[in-house]
Design an enzyme around this catalytic site. Structure first.
Site, short mmCIF file in Angstrom:
data_model
loop_
_atom_site.label_atom_id
_atom_site.label_comp_id
_atom_site.label_asym_id
_atom_site.label_seq_id
_atom_site.Cartn_x
_atom_site.Cartn_y
_atom_site.Cartn_z
CE1 TYR A 1 -12.48 8.72 -19.04
CE2 TYR A 1 -12.33 9.22 -16.70
CZ TYR A 1 -12.57 8.33 -17.72
OH TYR A 1 -12.88 7.03 -17.42
NE ARG B 1 -2.77 0.64 3.43
CZ ARG B 1 -2.24 1.32 4.45
NH1 ARG B 1 -1.95 2.60 4.29
NH2 ARG B 1 -2.00 0.75 5.60
CG ASP C 1 -5.87 13.00 -18.09
OD1 ASP C 1 -5.11 12.32 -18.80
OD2 ASP C 1 -6.93 12.57 -17.60
CE LYS D 1 -8.68 4.47 -20.24
NZ LYS D 1 -9.02 5.85 -19.94
C1 PLP Z 1 -9.68 6.47 -18.87
C2 PLP Z 1 -9.27 7.86 -18.52
C3 PLP Z 1 -9.18 8.27 -17.19
C4 PLP Z 1 -9.55 7.36 -16.02
O1 PLP Z 1 -8.66 6.31 -15.92
P1 PLP Z 1 -9.02 4.89 -15.22
O2 PLP Z 1 -7.77 4.13 -15.41
O3 PLP Z 1 -10.21 4.33 -15.93
O4 PLP Z 1 -9.31 5.19 -13.79
C5 PLP Z 1 -8.76 9.56 -16.95
N1 PLP Z 1 -8.45 10.42 -17.95
C6 PLP Z 1 -8.54 10.05 -19.24
C7 PLP Z 1 -8.19 11.04 -20.30
C8 PLP Z 1 -8.95 8.76 -19.57
O5 PLP Z 1 -9.04 8.42 -20.86
#
Ligand code: PLP
Length: 387
Positions: free
Chosen positions: A100, A46, A172, A197
């Protein structure tokens, strides 16, 4: 080292564990505090400080030429952790109006309950920024490439604005990846990723990352220790494995997406293509200045009545949400990612019923274009027959 080399060699343990070419999965919740571990403090999954975490932290920091990095249990753990680490009751957050969906919900449903107010602003219009500043504004938040219209806002100016006003700047960087944009080089404090992703790239884990200034990353690390948004060692191992091919994947996806965007732009069943790599895109000059590649995400506005039959007729892209994997994906945002919004809100975001969003995978580019050509022509013929 160039980024391709860093993906393979940066952060790898020296000496290797028992000579193992890959860092093995350290499936142990806790570690001895004596012996050779004595100087390392308490190690516990953790706390995000096992050998599987260490190698990822060093590699991810190197990829974005940043001081430090942290992996998290999901992209939302990275985003919520970074925001909660830098905002307290009475503080205000300045966030670009298009975000997002999960982030938007966190900002509007969670932060106000903690006494943190959110002001939405237009990150593409610097002349409006001064007046959006309020007493208590502490953090500014943007995305490198917006979803689903693939806009590139005034990122260089945002980082400078944040520095001028003493704001913590968060971005992001999921859609761009470290191949196409490295936020630390442009002055951002923290870059956030859904590693679910592109970073992992194989659609088989959920993970996140926080990359940037050492002190800011450390604050998030302490925050997540309390909230528990940790990545387990097996997912660390898979992320590490996926990451090694990031450069070859993203370069293929950049090239393939550009080729498909150019094809779509010429097709009579397509009204408008949103891709920052197209010379006619409104943000193209800015995207060229900021990005090393334009990414693997495309959206386009089909002619009325075409979007639904098109998704039925396509054989190559899987009709599924999410993005950044080896397989191409297609969705209609109005009926998936943005279905929770009212029709009016969707319209404001440019999410019409005819909008199709694509995540380009690693299939052969010509095969992918051929699938779209066949499917679009089939829709066209069907329409003509019906007329
Ligand atoms: C998918 C996504 C998230 C969230 O990510 P998770 O791994 O599903 O928690 C945040 N920002 C963007 C741009 C995303 O495509």
């Amino acid at each position: 080292m160039k980024i391709d080399t860093k993906l393979i060699h940066a952060g790898e343990p020296q000496p290797r564990y028992e000579g193992a070419v890959n860092v093995p999965i350290f499936q142990s919740a806790m570690y001895e505090t004596g012996g050779e571990w004595a100087d390392k403090g308490v190690r516990y999954i953790r706390y995000n400080n096992t050998p599987n975490h260490d190698v990822l932290h060093a590699k991810l920091a190197a990829l974005e030429n940043a001081e430090a990095a942290l992996v998290t249990g999901s992209g939302m753990a990275a985003i919520s952790g970074a925001l909660l680490a830098h905002l307290s009751p009475g503080d205000r957050l300045l966030a670009h109006w298009s975000l997002y969906g999960g982030t938007h919900l966190f900002l509007t449903e969670e932060l106000p309950r903690l006494g943190i107010e959110v002001d939405f602003f237009d990150a593409a219009a610097p002349e409006t920024w001064e007046e959006t500043m309020r007493e208590g504004t502490r953090v500014v938040y943007v995305e490198t490439i917006t979803n689903p219209l693939m806009e590139v806002v005034a990122l260089e100016e945002i980082a400078a604005f944040a520095r001028r006003h003493g704001l913590v700047s968060l971005i992001d960087n999921t859609f761009a990846t470290p191949l196409n944009f490295r936020p630390a080089e442009w002055g951002f404090d923290l870059s956030l990723h859904s590693a679910t992703k592109y970073l992992n790239g194989h659609s088989d884990i959920v993970a996140g990352a926080v990359i940037g200034q050492a002190e800011a990353v450390d604050r998030v690390k302490r925050q997540l220790k309390h909230l528990g948004g940790t990545l387990d060692p097996h997912a660390c191992f898979l992320l590490h494995r996926g990451l090694k091919t990031l450069a070859v994947r993203v370069r293929h996806q950049n090239a393939s997406a550009l080729a498909l965007a150019q094809f779509l732009e010429e097709h009579e069943s397509v009204a408008q293509v949103n891709y920052p790599g197209l010379p006619g895109a409104p943000d193209h000059a800015r995207a060229r200045h900021l990005l090393d590649g334009f990414g693997g995400m495309i959206s386009f506005e089909a002619r009325p009545g075409v979007a639904a039959p098109l998704l039925e007729a396509l054989t190559m892209p899987i009709i599924a949400p999410s993005l950044g994997g080896v397989e191409s994906l297609a969705i209609r945002p109005a009926f998936t990612s943005h279905a929770g919004l009212s029709a009016q809100e969707r319209l404001k975001l440019g999410v019409t019923d005819d909008l199709v969003r694509l995540s380009i995978g690693l299939e052969d580019t010509d095969d992918l274009i051929a699938d779209f050509a066949r499917a679009l022509d089939a829709c066209l013929m069907e329409k003509q027959t019906m007329a």
